[in-house]
Design a protein around this motif. Sequence first.
Motif, PDB file in Angstrom:
ATOM      1  N   ALA A  58      13.206   1.117  -0.794  1.00 25.87           N
ATOM      2  CA  ALA A  58      12.893   2.105  -1.837  1.00 25.87           C
ATOM      3  C   ALA A  58      12.067   1.521  -2.984  1.00 25.87           C
ATOM      4  CB  ALA A  58      14.162   2.751  -2.394  1.00 25.87           C
ATOM      5  N   ARG A  59      11.537   0.350  -2.794  1.00 24.07           N
ATOM      6  CA  ARG A  59      10.686  -0.318  -3.787  1.00 24.07           C
ATOM      7  C   ARG A  59      10.045  -1.485  -3.048  1.00 24.07           C
ATOM      8  NH1 ARG A  59      15.841  -1.704  -4.929  1.00 24.07           N
ATOM      9  NH2 ARG A  59      16.162  -0.494  -6.823  1.00 24.07           N
ATOM     10  N   VAL A  60       9.107  -2.186  -3.683  1.00 23.49           N
ATOM     11  CA  VAL A  60       8.570  -3.385  -3.048  1.00 23.49           C
ATOM     12  C   VAL A  60       9.035  -4.583  -3.863  1.00 23.49           C
ATOM     13  CG1 VAL A  60       6.555  -4.435  -1.995  1.00 23.49           C
ATOM     14  CG2 VAL A  60       6.514  -2.009  -2.560  1.00 23.49           C
ATOM     15  N   MET A  61       9.896  -5.380  -3.267  1.00 21.13           N
ATOM     16  CA  MET A  61      10.377  -6.589  -3.953  1.00 21.13           C
ATOM     17  C   MET A  61       9.548  -7.779  -3.490  1.00 21.13           C
ATOM     18  SD  MET A  61      14.485  -6.331  -3.892  1.00 21.13           S
ATOM     19  CE  MET A  61      14.833  -7.445  -5.235  1.00 21.13           C
ATOM     20  N   ARG A  62       9.345  -8.721  -4.406  1.00 18.32           N
ATOM     21  CA  ARG A  62       8.580  -9.918  -4.035  1.00 18.32           C
ATOM     22  C   ARG A  62       9.262 -10.634  -2.861  1.00 18.32           C
ATOM     23  NH1 ARG A  62       6.796 -14.958  -7.959  1.00 18.32           N
ATOM     24  NH2 ARG A  62       5.651 -16.079  -6.343  1.00 18.32           N
ATOM     25  N   GLY A  63       8.455 -10.909  -1.840  1.00 12.68           N
ATOM     26  CA  GLY A  63       8.941 -11.705  -0.709  1.00 12.68           C
ATOM     27  C   GLY A  63       9.976 -11.042   0.180  1.00 12.68           C
ATOM     28  N   ALA A  70       0.845  -1.204   0.000  1.00  9.26           N
ATOM     29  CA  ALA A  70       0.000   0.000   0.000  1.00  9.26           C
ATOM     30  C   ALA A  70       0.876   1.248   0.000  1.00  9.26           C
ATOM     31  CB  ALA A  70      -0.922  -0.012   1.219  1.00  9.26           C
ATOM     32  N   ALA A  71       1.896   1.255   0.863  1.00  7.89           N
ATOM     33  CA  ALA A  71       2.780   2.421   0.933  1.00  7.89           C
ATOM     34  C   ALA A  71       3.530   2.606  -0.381  1.00  7.89           C
ATOM     35  CB  ALA A  71       3.767   2.257   2.085  1.00  7.89           C
ATOM     36  N   GLY A  72       4.013   1.505  -0.939  1.00 12.25           N
ATOM     37  CA  GLY A  72       4.781   1.568  -2.184  1.00 12.25           C
ATOM     38  C   GLY A  72       3.942   2.096  -3.334  1.00 12.25           C
ATOM     39  N   MET A  73       2.735   1.545  -3.467  1.00 13.22           N
ATOM     40  CA  MET A  73       1.852   1.999  -4.563  1.00 13.22           C
ATOM     41  C   MET A  73       1.550   3.477  -4.435  1.00 13.22           C
ATOM     42  SD  MET A  73      -1.073  -0.773  -4.762  1.00 13.22           S
ATOM     43  CE  MET A  73      -0.906  -2.358  -5.428  1.00 13.22           C
ATOM     44  N   LEU A  74       1.288   3.892  -3.184  1.00  7.82           N
ATOM     45  CA  LEU A  74       0.965   5.302  -2.968  1.00  7.82           C
ATOM     46  C   LEU A  74       2.174   6.168  -3.324  1.00  7.82           C
ATOM     47  CD1 LEU A  74      -1.375   7.030  -1.387  1.00  7.82           C
ATOM     48  CD2 LEU A  74       0.571   7.419   0.115  1.00  7.82           C
ATOM     49  N   ALA A  75       3.346   5.793  -2.817  1.00 14.45           N
ATOM     50  CA  ALA A  75       4.543   6.604  -3.052  1.00 14.45           C
ATOM     51  C   ALA A  75       4.853   6.685  -4.537  1.00 14.45           C
ATOM     52  CB  ALA A  75       5.724   6.019  -2.287  1.00 14.45           C
ATOM     53  N   LEU A  76       4.586   5.580  -5.257  1.00 18.69           N
ATOM     54  CA  LEU A  76       4.884   5.588  -6.699  1.00 18.69           C
ATOM     55  C   LEU A  76       3.924   6.487  -7.472  1.00 18.69           C
ATOM     56  CD1 LEU A  76       5.741   1.846  -7.312  1.00 18.69           C
ATOM     57  CD2 LEU A  76       7.251   3.798  -7.625  1.00 18.69           C
ATOM     58  N   SER A  77       2.730   6.724  -6.896  1.00 11.62           N
ATOM     59  CA  SER A  77       1.766   7.530  -7.628  1.00 11.62           C
ATOM     60  C   SER A  77       1.812   9.001  -7.208  1.00 11.62           C
ATOM     61  CB  SER A  77       0.360   6.968  -7.423  1.00 11.62           C
ATOM     62  OG  SER A  77       0.034   7.050  -6.065  1.00 11.62           O
ATOM     63  N   LEU A  78       2.609   9.312  -6.172  1.00 12.21           N
ATOM     64  CA  LEU A  78       2.680  10.709  -5.734  1.00 12.21           C
ATOM     65  C   LEU A  78       3.523  11.532  -6.713  1.00 12.21           C
ATOM     66  CD1 LEU A  78       3.360  10.377  -1.895  1.00 12.21           C
ATOM     67  CD2 LEU A  78       1.271  11.183  -2.976  1.00 12.21           C
ATOM     68  N   PRO A  79       3.182  12.812  -6.883  1.00  5.27           N
ATOM     69  CA  PRO A  79       4.037  13.666  -7.704  1.00  5.27           C
ATOM     70  C   PRO A  79       5.380  13.884  -7.002  1.00  5.27           C
ATOM     71  CG  PRO A  79       2.308  14.947  -6.633  1.00  5.27           C
ATOM     72  CD  PRO A  79       2.003  13.510  -6.359  1.00  5.27           C
ATOM     73  N   ASP A 117       8.257  -3.548 -12.406  1.00  5.62           N
ATOM     74  CA  ASP A 117       9.110  -2.607 -13.116  1.00  5.62           C
ATOM     75  C   ASP A 117       9.551  -3.257 -14.421  1.00  5.62           C
ATOM     76  OD1 ASP A 117      11.011  -0.940 -14.090  1.00  5.62           O
ATOM     77  OD2 ASP A 117      12.348  -1.055 -12.344  1.00  5.62           O
ATOM     78  N   PRO A 118       9.099  -2.725 -15.572  1.00  2.36           N
ATOM     79  CA  PRO A 118       9.433  -3.384 -16.837  1.00  2.36           C
ATOM     80  C   PRO A 118      10.927  -3.358 -17.136  1.00  2.36           C
ATOM     81  CG  PRO A 118       8.238  -1.308 -17.202  1.00  2.36           C
ATOM     82  CD  PRO A 118       8.276  -1.529 -15.734  1.00  2.36           C
ATOM     83  N   ALA A 119      11.646  -2.432 -16.497  1.00  2.33           N
ATOM     84  CA  ALA A 119      13.071  -2.310 -16.805  1.00  2.33           C
ATOM     85  C   ALA A 119      13.936  -3.219 -15.937  1.00  2.33           C
ATOM     86  CB  ALA A 119      13.508  -0.857 -16.630  1.00  2.33           C
ATOM     87  N   SER A 120      13.311  -3.917 -14.962  1.00  7.74           N
ATOM     88  CA  SER A 120      14.118  -4.683 -14.014  1.00  7.74           C
ATOM     89  C   SER A 120      14.040  -6.180 -14.302  1.00  7.74           C
ATOM     90  CB  SER A 120      13.632  -4.425 -12.592  1.00  7.74           C
ATOM     91  OG  SER A 120      14.286  -5.302 -11.699  1.00  7.74           O
ATOM     92  N   ASN A 121      15.146  -6.874 -14.033  1.00  9.46           N
ATOM     93  CA  ASN A 121      15.148  -8.330 -14.153  1.00  9.46           C
ATOM     94  C   ASN A 121      14.616  -8.987 -12.889  1.00  9.46           C
ATOM     95  OD1 ASN A 121      16.250  -8.338 -16.722  1.00  9.46           O
ATOM     96  ND2 ASN A 121      18.320  -8.126 -15.890  1.00  9.46           N
ATOM     97  N   PHE A 122      14.497  -8.200 -11.831  1.00  8.36           N
ATOM     98  CA  PHE A 122      14.002  -8.747 -10.589  1.00  8.36           C
ATOM     99  C   PHE A 122      12.488  -8.608 -10.520  1.00  8.36           C
ATOM    100  CE2 PHE A 122      18.336  -7.451  -9.587  1.00  8.36           C
ATOM    101  CZ  PHE A 122      18.829  -8.635  -9.095  1.00  8.36           C
ATOM    102  N   GLN A 123      11.884  -9.398  -9.626  1.00  9.06           N
ATOM    103  CA  GLN A 123      10.446  -9.256  -9.432  1.00  9.06           C
ATOM    104  C   GLN A 123      10.235  -8.132  -8.434  1.00  9.06           C
ATOM    105  OE1 GLN A 123       9.382 -13.374  -8.434  1.00  9.06           O
ATOM    106  NE2 GLN A 123       8.550 -13.491 -10.503  1.00  9.06           N
ATOM    107  N   THR A 124      10.068  -6.941  -8.949  1.00 10.55           N
ATOM    108  CA  THR A 124       9.974  -5.781  -8.081  1.00 10.55           C
ATOM    109  C   THR A 124       9.189  -4.676  -8.762  1.00 10.55           C
ATOM    110  OG1 THR A 124      11.250  -4.061  -6.961  1.00 10.55           O
ATOM    111  CG2 THR A 124      12.205  -4.957  -8.951  1.00 10.55           C
ATOM    112  N   THR A 125       8.685  -3.755  -7.917  1.00  6.07           N
ATOM    113  CA  THR A 125       8.038  -2.579  -8.475  1.00  6.07           C
ATOM    114  C   THR A 125       9.114  -1.586  -8.917  1.00  6.07           C
ATOM    115  OG1 THR A 125       8.034  -1.408  -6.392  1.00  6.07           O
ATOM    116  CG2 THR A 125       6.132  -2.817  -6.839  1.00  6.07           C
ATOM    117  N   ARG A 126       8.669  -0.488  -9.548  1.00  9.60           N
ATOM    118  CA  ARG A 126       9.625   0.575  -9.875  1.00  9.60           C
ATOM    119  C   ARG A 126      10.191   1.152  -8.585  1.00  9.60           C
ATOM    120  NH1 ARG A 126       7.145   4.908 -11.767  1.00  9.60           N
ATOM    121  NH2 ARG A 126       5.064   4.060 -11.519  1.00  9.60           N
TER     122      ARG A 126
END
Lengths: 343, 297
Positions: free
Chosen positions: A263-268, A93-102, A165-174
């Motif tokens: 600084a991101r949300v990584m799987r697990g 929840a925190a990650g999604m919010l932070a990613l959508s903030l200006p 994150d489409p640019a990452s090889n890891f399972q993670t958000t931007r």
Amino acid sequence: MHSERELPAGARIALAVALSIALAAAVLALFTKDFSPALGQFFFEPFANRYFFGNYIADSVPLMIAGLGVLIAFRSRNFNLGGEGQIYAGAIAAGMLALSLPERIPPAQAWLFAALAGMVAGGLIGALSGILKALWHVSEMISSFLISAIVLNVGDYLITGPFQDPASNFQTTRQISSQLLLPRILAPSKLDISVFIGLALIAVLAIMSKHTRPGFELRVCGENEEFARYCGIPVALYQSAAMAISGALYGLAGALIVMGPQARVMRGFSSGLGWSAISVALLAQSSEAGILPSALFIAYLKAGSDHVMIGSGVPSEIISILQAAAMFFITARHFPVRKRRRP
Amino acid sequence: MSTPITILADILKYTIAAATPLLFASIGGLFSQLAGMLNIALEGLMGLGAFFGMAAAGASGSLVVGAMAGVAAAVVGSWLMGIITIKFKANLFITGLAVNLLAVGVTAVLSQSWFHTKAVVAFDIPRVMLAFPAFLGRIPFIGPVLFSQNILSASAWLWVIAAAFIIRNTRHGVRIRATGMNEEAVNALGYRPDRYHMAALIWSGVGSGLGGFALGVSISAFVPNITAGRGWIALVAMYLGRGKPLWIAASCLLFALAESLSNYVQGFSAIPPLLVLALPYAVTLVSLVAAAAGKKD
């Protein structure tokens, strides 16, 4: 001749700490080729330099906050076994919010909103178990675990699906914009100002539980439910609220990791943290102030386990063995003692 | 060439296979519930059973040796839990959590030490011993559903029947139940409740150990978190059965059907696989809530 005696709480804690340290040494002796460097890695490396020390303290922060969460649930006689999912939900929840903030938003606002998002997400999940218990006597222990298992799968989906994150090889958000992250202290380690939030929460909750009416009434609910009811305390409300607060604190712990070191949300990323928080609360023996040394101790075992994994190849899962041992010793109330010495 | 019939047969076949570990563990858990020693460590004990069972089966090439090792490991785990709970007067739930944690640590450390990995360890396990006579498998529909199962699936149902018999008809079973109902009465009759508490925990270890081993055999491997919550699902199945082995078995089949469907749907559907994986837990949760809500009315 057997006689049984009850050990005072202080002695039990000392014993639990001493025995888990002894067990750590024994496990290292069994599973490493070079015993003495492994011993050094486990026991001394967390203090070896600023970087390691800062990381060690940083890992204790979520344990403090989540540990308080477990403690509050315990106090109302609830077992919250959903910590794993509640941390994950708070983090997402925190990650999604932070990613959508200006990016231009004042950082303090971002921290506040992210923390609130985490607390609401974790709190709602915790509250659900509390409400199910209040309404239909569904065991909160099992419902919180099952809800957490569902949340973990849904969270995995969100991270690797829509928010990957489409640019990452890891399972993670931007990555969250660096301006919005909590300021670091003790660079280059990952320690940030969330440590003050953890300490402040311990202080506030310690005072609340001793000196306020809700704190007192929650205690009564846990200690004697019937008496509480007789006194007109709304027991079901307190129990649901305790589960909600417990979940909210777990959620906050997850949110602060995301807004800080990760600084991101990584799987697990938070796997195991929920169970560790339970060990912290048990070691604290139902005292808020006790959460601080307990979190520092469990984080120390974890830091040591991480160091021997890197240095000597022993899986960091030895932390689970040590925590299990600490739990066994801390919950044992009577020690059968032989009166006569063995020949 | 999958027709609706073969699809149904596939789903049912996997349902029976998926029910196997649940049956073993939940019926094991029933003993602990009846004695008033609810064992929440089924999950961890299953993990121990899977790891030690597979390691022994792999080393010896024998399923029987594997099953015995799996049971032995889980029994040691439940015995430890019993000693600390009964002799040291510890909180049962906390010792249960501790055993769950212990299992994670012990299996990871030993996996690294013995097999040099804490990830997937594949085992070459004899398949011959698992098969039913071939002609049974050729019966249409029933053949593939019932007779392409391994011997452990059949044993699970024997275990249900045996447990029901022990609980209902033997002195041992009656005393376990009596201990759960009225400890003082059992004490007054001159039996030691502690012994039956411990016996019940050991039985739950036996069931979980076999369940864990069955799980390992089904994938011919040990992987970290192989149980993936099945110990907890087994616990719910045990709750829902309200002390009756056959009802527990029915609950296990329901949850196994959910697992089977989620496996099937994952293969080809628009729903993301990770969401589908949550289905068995969701079904379990809904059943738990429905049963509890129904009870009050």
